[in-house]
Design a protein around this motif. Sequence first.
Motif, PDB file in Angstrom:
ATOM      1  N   SER A 195     -31.620 -36.483 -93.797  1.00 30.04           N
ATOM      2  CA  SER A 195     -31.495 -36.514 -95.259  1.00 30.04           C
ATOM      3  C   SER A 195     -30.090 -36.940 -95.639  1.00 30.04           C
ATOM      4  N   ASP A 196     -29.989 -37.738 -96.727  1.00 33.29           N
ATOM      5  CA  ASP A 196     -28.680 -38.141 -97.239  1.00 33.29           C
ATOM      6  C   ASP A 196     -28.263 -37.287 -98.437  1.00 33.29           C
ATOM      7  N   ILE A 197     -28.975 -36.181 -98.678  1.00 32.37           N
ATOM      8  CA  ILE A 197     -28.625 -35.283 -99.773  1.00 32.37           C
ATOM      9  C   ILE A 197     -27.337 -34.539 -99.411  1.00 32.37           C
ATOM     10  N   GLU A 198     -26.375 -34.565-100.319  1.00 34.64           N
ATOM     11  CA  GLU A 198     -25.097 -33.904-100.063  1.00 34.64           C
ATOM     12  C   GLU A 198     -25.068 -32.474-100.586  1.00 34.64           C
ATOM     13  N   THR A 199     -25.630 -32.249-101.773  1.00 39.30           N
ATOM     14  CA  THR A 199     -25.626 -30.926-102.394  1.00 39.30           C
ATOM     15  C   THR A 199     -26.995 -30.658-103.003  1.00 39.30           C
ATOM     16  N   ILE A 200     -27.521 -29.471-102.769  1.00 39.58           N
ATOM     17  CA  ILE A 200     -28.827 -29.092-103.315  1.00 39.58           C
ATOM     18  C   ILE A 200     -28.615 -28.077-104.427  1.00 39.58           C
ATOM     19  N   ASN A 201     -29.000 -28.451-105.643  1.00 42.07           N
ATOM     20  CA  ASN A 201     -28.898 -27.551-106.787  1.00 42.07           C
ATOM     21  C   ASN A 201     -30.142 -27.617-107.678  1.00 42.07           C
ATOM     22  N   GLU A 202     -31.255 -28.094-107.095  1.00 47.27           N
ATOM     23  CA  GLU A 202     -32.518 -28.157-107.814  1.00 47.27           C
ATOM     24  C   GLU A 202     -33.670 -28.181-106.811  1.00 47.27           C
ATOM     25  N   ASP A 203     -34.890 -27.974-107.316  1.00 46.22           N
ATOM     26  CA  ASP A 203     -36.066 -27.993-106.452  1.00 46.22           C
ATOM     27  C   ASP A 203     -36.253 -29.394-105.859  1.00 46.22           C
ATOM     28  N   ILE A 204     -36.810 -29.445-104.637  1.00 44.58           N
ATOM     29  CA  ILE A 204     -37.012 -30.721-103.933  1.00 44.58           C
ATOM     30  C   ILE A 204     -38.436 -30.781-103.405  1.00 44.58           C
ATOM     31  N   SER A 205     -39.057 -31.945-103.559  1.00 46.81           N
ATOM     32  CA  SER A 205     -40.358 -32.235-102.956  1.00 46.81           C
ATOM     33  C   SER A 205     -40.337 -33.696-102.526  1.00 46.81           C
ATOM     34  N   ASP A 206     -40.242 -33.938-101.193  1.00 52.33           N
ATOM     35  CA  ASP A 206     -40.080 -35.306-100.711  1.00 52.33           C
ATOM     36  C   ASP A 206     -40.460 -35.381 -99.236  1.00 52.33           C
ATOM     37  N   THR A 207     -40.548 -36.627 -98.731  1.00 54.80           N
ATOM     38  CA  THR A 207     -40.861 -36.877 -97.326  1.00 54.80           C
ATOM     39  C   THR A 207     -39.599 -37.351 -96.615  1.00 54.80           C
ATOM     40  N   PHE A 208     -39.312 -36.764 -95.437  1.00 49.59           N
ATOM     41  CA  PHE A 208     -38.087 -37.065 -94.710  1.00 49.59           C
ATOM     42  C   PHE A 208     -38.406 -37.458 -93.267  1.00 49.59           C
ATOM     43  N   SER A 209     -37.521 -38.287 -92.674  1.00 48.74           N
ATOM     44  CA  SER A 209     -37.648 -38.663 -91.268  1.00 48.74           C
ATOM     45  C   SER A 209     -37.164 -37.512 -90.391  1.00 48.74           C
ATOM     46  N   LEU A 210     -37.628 -37.526 -89.126  1.00 45.86           N
ATOM     47  CA  LEU A 210     -37.273 -36.486 -88.162  1.00 45.86           C
ATOM     48  C   LEU A 210     -36.578 -37.103 -86.956  1.00 45.86           C
ATOM     49  N   GLN A 211     -35.752 -36.318 -86.281  1.00 45.02           N
ATOM     50  CA  GLN A 211     -35.128 -36.782 -85.052  1.00 45.02           C
ATOM     51  C   GLN A 211     -34.812 -35.587 -84.155  1.00 45.02           C
ATOM     52  N   ALA A 212     -34.830 -35.853 -82.842  1.00 43.72           N
ATOM     53  CA  ALA A 212     -34.479 -34.829 -81.864  1.00 43.72           C
ATOM     54  C   ALA A 212     -32.969 -34.864 -81.639  1.00 43.72           C
ATOM     55  N   VAL A 213     -32.322 -33.685 -81.685  1.00 46.63           N
ATOM     56  CA  VAL A 213     -30.864 -33.624 -81.543  1.00 46.63           C
ATOM     57  C   VAL A 213     -30.500 -32.553 -80.531  1.00 46.63           C
ATOM     58  N   ASP A 214     -29.271 -32.677 -80.001  1.00 49.10           N
ATOM     59  CA  ASP A 214     -28.771 -31.662 -79.075  1.00 49.10           C
ATOM     60  C   ASP A 214     -28.066 -30.562 -79.862  1.00 49.10           C
ATOM     61  N   GLU A 215     -27.422 -29.644 -79.156  1.00 47.81           N
ATOM     62  CA  GLU A 215     -26.796 -28.507 -79.831  1.00 47.81           C
ATOM     63  C   GLU A 215     -25.627 -28.916 -80.715  1.00 47.81           C
ATOM     64  N   ASN A 216     -25.088 -30.137 -80.522  1.00 48.68           N
ATOM     65  CA  ASN A 216     -23.991 -30.642 -81.347  1.00 48.68           C
ATOM     66  C   ASN A 216     -24.477 -31.506 -82.502  1.00 48.68           C
ATOM     67  N   GLY A 217     -25.798 -31.629 -82.634  1.00 47.86           N
ATOM     68  CA  GLY A 217     -26.356 -32.446 -83.703  1.00 47.86           C
ATOM     69  C   GLY A 217     -26.446 -33.915 -83.383  1.00 47.86           C
ATOM     70  N   GLU A 218     -26.172 -34.319 -82.129  1.00 47.32           N
ATOM     71  CA  GLU A 218     -26.255 -35.717 -81.734  1.00 47.32           C
ATOM     72  C   GLU A 218     -27.700 -36.091 -81.412  1.00 47.32           C
TER      73      GLU A 218
END
Length: 412
Positions: A186-209
Amino acid sequence: MLTKKKRSNIVYGLLALFFSLVLFFNANGSNFQNSIATSEVHEETAQDIPVSIEYDSDEYYIQGYEDTVDVTLSGANRVQLNAEANEETRNFDVVADLSDLGEGTHDVPLEVENLSNSVDASVEPDTLTVTIEKKATRNFQIDTQEFEDKLQDGFELDETSVSPQEVEVTSGEETMEEISRIAIVSDIETINEDISDTFSLQAVDENGEELPASLSPQTANVQLEVSAPDKEVNLSPTQTGDAAEGISDFDFQLSENSATITGAQHLLDEVDSLEVPVDVTDVTEPTTRDVNVEVPSQLSSDVNAVSVNITPEFENSEPEETNDNTEETGDTQTPSDADNDNAAADGNDEQNSEMNTVESSSVEEETNTTEEDQEQTAESQETQETQEEAQETQSSVDEQIDAQENEEETER
């Protein structure tokens, strides 16, 4: 010596040789020119050609390679060259054969197959570096921690819904051990309202890579319900623009006098009211306008616009005093006017004079009463008595007029 017959044969032979040479060069001259003309070589570059990899996909998982390459095509046949360069008409493929390779990292040569004989090709790069691992498959839950980390200060995540809740991940055995979670991209920086959307998924390691893996499905639908502190504040109209000449002030009446603002608590603490800027330029009479409410950034309001009634106040405009005297005098003069009309119709000057005298007396009494009312406004009881006396006087005048009219009728 050569005989005449021999000389003739020699001449005929030379002539035959000459004509043979002429015919030979005439027949092969066009082919020679064509060979010169067709010696020009043309080039075309086909970019981002996908690489087809041949391997045992049931047993192995491959990674770490570039899946496209650029291919330079050359040839004298312009038509065939353009056909191979065009994605819709090309026949060739770029292939990497891993069939005879086992686990590990390998440099594999790339080959161009099914290319026209009249066209040559060169690949850049001409080798492929690929890592081969034993294939492994596992299911992972989708992690929503990223959304919680992006909540604006003071906001709370009330409810989270993800569909599907888990995905099937395919990768190499060694890579599978490094996968820590399935993250939402997600490219959302700050969440301050309700969200309903479709997002891509990815497998990451413990460092987020991100790690190389195949996910099924590759996207997920996410619904978030968030809440935040709120505060009720007043709406404050403020005058903007230049008032017209002769106008000293304006009265503003708002359709809404308060609003509820929502946001981070430290931002709410800084706001006591919201301004409603009202432009009074060219307003010279009562006017109604829709005006936007100014809401600070990072805050939201349940009221974003209001209707404002604008009433101008003119200079030296004092309330006029109630002219009770005029009204009462007018009421007293009404029967007098009727009497004068009757006296004129009858032609009786004497009666007319008496009526005028009575009328003047009545008017004076009422005028005195009015003056007493104005001077003694604080004494309501005396004012009421004075008004009753005026009414009795008026009744007496009416009776005298009726008596005079009766006498005139009797005389007639």
